[in-house]
Design an enzyme around this catalytic site. Sequence first.
Site, mmCIF file in Angstrom:
data_model
loop_
_atom_site.group_PDB
_atom_site.id
_atom_site.type_symbol
_atom_site.label_atom_id
_atom_site.label_comp_id
_atom_site.label_asym_id
_atom_site.label_seq_id
_atom_site.Cartn_x
_atom_site.Cartn_y
_atom_site.Cartn_z
ATOM 1 C CG ASN A 83 -1.754 1.212 1.372
ATOM 2 O OD1 ASN A 83 -1.842 2.016 0.432
ATOM 3 N ND2 ASN A 83 -2.392 1.384 2.516
ATOM 4 C CE LYS A 134 -0.350 3.454 4.569
ATOM 5 N NZ LYS A 134 -0.405 3.612 5.997
ATOM 6 C CG HIS A 159 -6.146 2.073 5.015
ATOM 7 N ND1 HIS A 159 -5.760 3.059 5.887
ATOM 8 C CD2 HIS A 159 -5.097 1.226 4.912
ATOM 9 C CE1 HIS A 159 -4.516 2.807 6.281
ATOM 10 N NE2 HIS A 159 -4.098 1.705 5.714
ATOM 11 C CD GLU A 205 -3.239 5.801 6.431
ATOM 12 O OE1 GLU A 205 -3.169 5.772 5.194
ATOM 13 O OE2 GLU A 205 -2.330 5.379 7.175
ATOM 14 C CD GLU A 225 -3.862 -2.212 7.386
ATOM 15 O OE1 GLU A 225 -2.687 -2.408 7.035
ATOM 16 O OE2 GLU A 225 -4.503 -1.211 7.032
ATOM 17 N N GLY A 246 1.910 2.744 10.740
ATOM 18 C CA GLY A 246 2.909 3.798 10.618
ATOM 19 C C GLY A 246 3.580 4.193 11.917
ATOM 20 C CB SER A 250 4.469 -1.258 12.354
ATOM 21 O OG SER A 250 4.060 0.081 12.571
ATOM 22 N N GLY A 306 2.640 -1.004 4.368
ATOM 23 C CA GLY A 306 2.622 0.398 3.982
ATOM 24 C C GLY A 306 4.031 0.919 3.754
HETATM 25 P P1 PGA Z 1 2.421 0.685 7.669
HETATM 26 O O1 PGA Z 1 0.976 0.847 6.982
HETATM 27 O O2 PGA Z 1 3.003 -0.612 7.170
HETATM 28 O O3 PGA Z 1 3.197 1.886 7.202
HETATM 29 O O4 PGA Z 1 2.206 0.662 9.135
HETATM 30 C C1 PGA Z 1 0.142 -0.260 6.802
HETATM 31 C C2 PGA Z 1 -1.141 0.178 6.149
HETATM 32 O O5 PGA Z 1 -1.629 1.259 6.458
HETATM 33 O O6 PGA Z 1 -1.701 -0.534 5.302
#
Ligand code: PGA
Length: 243
Positions: free
Chosen positions: A10, A12, A95, A97, A165, A171, A202, A223
């Site tokens: 992902n 983003k 997601h 976000e 998640e 993140g 993460s 991510g």
């Molecule tokens: P991250 O994001 O690996 O940067 O924690 C994962 C995601 O949001 O899909």
Amino acid sequence: MHKNPIIIANWKMNGLKAEGLEIIRALGNYARDQKNISEIVICPPFTLLFPIAAALGDLKLGGQDCSAYEKGAHTGDISAMMLKDAGCSHVILGHSERRQGHNEQNEMVREKSSRALEAGLTAIVCVGETLEERKQARALEVIGEQILHSLPKISSPANVIIAYEPVWSIGTGLVPKDSDIAEVAEFIARIAKGVRIIYGGSVKSGNAAEILKLNHIAGLLVGGASLDAGEFWRIINSANIHA
Ligand code: PGA
């Protein structure tokens, strides 16, 4: 450990054309030199779908969101059929976000997932608790609600993937204890029978293998670490080694 895990990148809102193509080129080189048994899906920003589709090789392509509507007067939105037309096989939906930053409720995620399935895409539906909800011991309750209300009405294990998640893990470098991931995965497996369950939050090369060994975890949603081709390939490799 499951056979043929799915590893999803992902990106983003990251990556201009040259950077995105460079990651794909580097992954292609690694794949030429080393055996890979994982299914790999790259989810770049919408603007990169077409150029990346042309350079994909054995990788698959996914969108990061789609509209709840089929088509029409929805300025700025991208439909599931448009994703399919651009070469996508998958789309990430719900997601955190988007749930938090765009106020997407479960019902909207369900509409989006339904459009995705109608277009022939596999919906990767994200669920997960906030830190506060975990502290209140409400994680399973929240995730159960999300699954009940945001999965498409007519779904099958073949066209839906549930991504667990935890919001507080995305993140942040924080990853739940193995036993907590396993508990949630077990819970999801009970209420969404047969659906593939993956973990995101993460994920790095240092923890990927351990997470993939957990019962019911059939893949990873990555991510930040997916923006570094070398690191992403190491994550893919840990899936290969332990398969
Ligand atoms: P991250 O994001 O690996 O940067 O924690 C994962 C995601 O949001 O899909």
